[in-house]
Motif scaffolding. Structure first.
Motif, PDB file in Angstrom:
ATOM      1  N   ALA A 274       0.858  -1.322  -0.064  1.00 46.23           N
ATOM      2  CA  ALA A 274      -0.023   0.143  -0.155  1.00 46.23           C
ATOM      3  C   ALA A 274       0.969   1.342  -0.095  1.00 46.23           C
ATOM      4  CB  ALA A 274      -0.972  -0.099   1.252  1.00 46.23           C
ATOM      5  N   VAL A 277       2.349   1.816  -3.504  1.00 41.67           N
ATOM      6  CA  VAL A 277       1.636   2.406  -4.314  1.00 41.67           C
ATOM      7  C   VAL A 277       1.258   3.807  -4.013  1.00 41.67           C
ATOM      8  CG1 VAL A 277      -0.883   2.396  -4.994  1.00 41.67           C
ATOM      9  CG2 VAL A 277       0.454   0.077  -4.748  1.00 41.67           C
ATOM     10  N   ASP A 339      -8.577   6.515  -3.699  1.00 44.73           N
ATOM     11  CA  ASP A 339      -8.774   5.148  -4.067  1.00 44.73           C
ATOM     12  C   ASP A 339      -8.700   4.897  -5.474  1.00 44.73           C
ATOM     13  OD1 ASP A 339     -11.160   6.634  -4.045  1.00 44.73           O
ATOM     14  OD2 ASP A 339     -12.498   4.808  -4.026  1.00 44.73           O
ATOM     15  N   SER A 342      -4.961   5.088  -6.349  1.00 46.65           N
ATOM     16  CA  SER A 342      -4.348   4.074  -6.018  1.00 46.65           C
ATOM     17  C   SER A 342      -4.799   2.703  -6.957  1.00 46.65           C
ATOM     18  CB  SER A 342      -4.826   3.498  -4.608  1.00 46.65           C
ATOM     19  OG  SER A 342      -4.442   4.615  -3.791  1.00 46.65           O
ATOM     20  N   GLY A 343      -5.893   2.676  -7.209  1.00 42.62           N
ATOM     21  CA  GLY A 343      -6.443   1.415  -8.265  1.00 42.62           C
ATOM     22  C   GLY A 343      -5.732   1.365  -9.419  1.00 42.62           C
ATOM     23  N   SER A 346      -2.962  -1.116  -8.326  1.00 46.51           N
ATOM     24  CA  SER A 346      -3.033  -2.477  -8.054  1.00 46.51           C
ATOM     25  C   SER A 346      -4.604  -2.783  -8.013  1.00 46.51           C
ATOM     26  CB  SER A 346      -2.753  -2.138  -6.246  1.00 46.51           C
ATOM     27  OG  SER A 346      -2.912  -3.407  -5.511  1.00 46.51           O
ATOM     28  N   ASN A 347      -4.763  -3.965  -8.079  1.00 52.78           N
ATOM     29  CA  ASN A 347      -6.115  -4.473  -8.021  1.00 52.78           C
ATOM     30  C   ASN A 347      -6.701  -5.238  -6.861  1.00 52.78           C
ATOM     31  OD1 ASN A 347      -4.533  -6.857  -8.207  1.00 52.78           O
ATOM     32  ND2 ASN A 347      -5.195  -7.316 -10.352  1.00 52.78           N
ATOM     33  N   ASP A 348      -5.919  -5.111  -5.829  1.00 56.84           N
ATOM     34  CA  ASP A 348      -6.165  -5.708  -4.358  1.00 56.84           C
ATOM     35  C   ASP A 348      -6.963  -4.659  -3.780  1.00 56.84           C
ATOM     36  OD1 ASP A 348      -5.868  -6.329  -1.943  1.00 56.84           O
ATOM     37  OD2 ASP A 348      -4.159  -7.629  -1.915  1.00 56.84           O
ATOM     38  N   PRO A 349      -8.261  -4.882  -3.455  1.00 56.80           N
ATOM     39  CA  PRO A 349      -9.046  -4.036  -2.462  1.00 56.80           C
ATOM     40  C   PRO A 349      -8.586  -3.689  -1.262  1.00 56.80           C
ATOM     41  CG  PRO A 349     -10.109  -5.866  -3.474  1.00 56.80           C
ATOM     42  CD  PRO A 349      -9.105  -6.153  -3.601  1.00 56.80           C
ATOM     43  N   ILE A 352      -5.628  -1.160  -1.943  1.00 57.80           N
ATOM     44  CA  ILE A 352      -6.114   0.055  -2.465  1.00 57.80           C
ATOM     45  C   ILE A 352      -6.593   0.986  -1.505  1.00 57.80           C
ATOM     46  CG2 ILE A 352      -8.133   1.216  -3.779  1.00 57.80           C
ATOM     47  CD1 ILE A 352      -7.794  -1.122  -5.860  1.00 57.80           C
ATOM     48  N   SER A 355      -3.858   2.300   0.862  1.00 59.19           N
ATOM     49  CA  SER A 355      -3.134   3.344   0.101  1.00 59.19           C
ATOM     50  C   SER A 355      -3.932   4.623   0.158  1.00 59.19           C
ATOM     51  CB  SER A 355      -2.870   2.985  -1.487  1.00 59.19           C
ATOM     52  OG  SER A 355      -2.184   4.087  -1.971  1.00 59.19           O
ATOM     53  N   ALA A 356      -5.184   4.460   0.012  1.00 56.62           N
ATOM     54  CA  ALA A 356      -6.001   5.592  -0.132  1.00 56.62           C
ATOM     55  C   ALA A 356      -6.074   6.509   1.407  1.00 56.62           C
ATOM     56  CB  ALA A 356      -7.450   5.286  -0.225  1.00 56.62           C
TER      57      ALA A 356
END
Length: 450
Positions: A274, A277, A339, A342-343, A346-349, A352, A355-356
């Motif tokens: 996170a 990202v 979000d 960050s998306g 990455s595609n990991d919820p 994301i 990171s947000a």
């Protein structure tokens, strides 16, 4: 002087400053794509282990690269001041000495970075699952140090003579090569971390080759002959005196961010990915103030050399005003749609969301760095690089690192609270810069009255 080279000491202020800053901005934007594209493609075609490795490894290499780029600012400032003083003929000797100086630095990096890669990854607390991949990334990029350093020196030379378009052209070419390399090696051959590192180094190498061809076809505002390629101790000393404090400041500031990365790495793989990202996103949202900082250094160096301190101060006011207006927009985007940003990487919820959360702190910092980076560029142009170093160290180690440790100790742990260490340090640095500006105004007024 070539029409691509700008004399900043006469005429309008805002339009030449913006025309110089815009290519710097796009150069930095495209440069940021190197690590960002690596992370983006690795995130899409690999798992969180490789995302963490590339995130940590690229953060380390960014710190080392930024160290060299900051040191090369000594050449930018020296060239700008000499041109402003009407002594542009000394440019050949500055370039020749700079090549010898930076070749020695490149040799040291090429030897020691690959050897020390495991120790560096260990100090960074790279997650156990991603440790070996992190070492691989650092080693491969370390072996390409010669190209990274050569690219930064070439860019500094062109910015010193008022040309920000040529560095943009070379980095655009290199970025295209890097993206193609990532798609081939990471997406095509599934080489993950190693593929991302190889693509980055190969792109830098080709960029340097292309830059040399461009230089040979350019008319410079001074002569570069065989006699220029010698080591002039006086010139090397001046470049070092101007560039070393900037480099040390950026190194220690980079170390403070690496410490924060190490703190977050202790929280696990998700947090590690996170923050990696988030740092990539931050690299983009801070581009405008960073570009103004670099543009200010070249603009102020010429005007200070020509004795036009009033123009330099007006440029500072213009730069802060334009940068702040854009910072408000970046604050809103980062705070409310972190979000979404960050998306992209990455595609990991879970990654994301984390990171947000961290990015909200950087949204606040957006509103502050438009002041700080313009101040830093202004003082670099004046040659006050020791002050720049001092304020950076105070902000990093008296504020940012202690606050991040304190926030990490609070329960429950929040990446947003840890991130607040950055705007906290920026506020302190702005106060120091405001005091330094008052001091500089008084000193220069005293010189004029004596």
């Amino acid at each position: 002087m070539n029409n691509r080279d700008t004399d900043f000491t006469k005429g309008k202020i805002l339009s030449p400053l913006l025309l110089f800053m815009i290519p710097v901005f796009f150069s930095m934007f495209v440069q940021s794509l190197y690590g960002a594209v690596d992370l983006l493609i690795v995130g899409r075609f690999s798992d969180s282990v490789h995302v963490s490795a590339v995130a940590t490894g690229s953060q380390i290499m960014f710190t080392l690269t930024n160290l060299v780029a900051s040191f090369s600012m000594g050449a930018t400032i020296l060239l700008g001041q000499r041109i402003g003083q009407g002594r542009g003929e000394e440019g050949g000797r500055i370039i020749g000495t700079g090549i010898f100086l930076f070749a020695a630095i490149a040799l040291v990096f090429t030897v020691f970075v690959p050897v020390l890669a495991p120790s560096i990854a260990s100090v960074m607390r790279a997650p156990e699952e991603a440790f070996d991949e992190t070492v691989t990334y650092i080693r491969i990029c370390g072996l390409g140090s010669l190209f990274i350093i050569a690219y930064n020196l070439i860019g500094s030379i062109f910015r010193g003579i008022g040309d920000s378009r040529t560095p943009l052209l070379t980095v655009l070419i290199a970025s295209g090569i890097n993206i193609a390399g990532d798609l081939l090696l990471v997406a095509g051959f599934r080489m993950a971390t190693a593929g991302a590192a190889i693509a980055t180094v190969f792109a830098q190498a080709l960029s340097v080759v292309i830059s040399f061809f461009i230089i040979r076809r350019r008319r410079l505002p001074f002569t570069v002959s065989r006699e220029s390629f010698c080591f002039d101790r006086a010139v090397a000393g001046r470049i070092t005196m101007l560039g070393l404090p900037i480099a040390l400041q950026d190194l220690l500031v980079g170390v403070s961010f690496l410490i924060i990365t190490a703190i977050v790495n202790n929280l696990g793989l998700t947090a590690s990915a996170a923050i990696g990202v988030a740092e990539k996103v931050c690299g983009f949202i801070m581009l405008v103030p960073s570009a103004f900082g670099q543009a200010m250094a070249a603009f102020v160096a010429q005007n200070y050399g020509a004795g036009e301190y009033g123009r330099a101060k007006k440029a500072l006011r213009y730069a802060i005003s334009v940068s702040f207006a854009l910072a408000v927009a970046m604050f809103a985007l980062t705070w409310f749609r972190g979000d979404l940003l960050s998306g992209i990487f990455s595609n990991d919820p879970q990654v994301i969301a984390a990171s947000a959360d961290y990015l909200k702190a950087y949204a606040i910092d957006c509103l502050l760095t438009c002041f700080l980076f313009c101040f830093i560029g202004f003082f670099n142009g004046l040659g006050m690089t020791r002050f720049v170093m001092t304020q950076g160290i105070v902000g990093a180690f008296c504020v940012r690192v202690p606050v991040s440790f304190f926030m990490a100790a609070l329960s429950p742990v929040s990446l947003f609270r840890i991130g607040l260490a950055t705007p906290s340090s920026t506020i302190v640095q702005i106060v120091l810069c405001a005091a330094a500006l008052i001091w500089a105004n008084r000193k220069i007024m005293q010189k004029r009255t004596n």
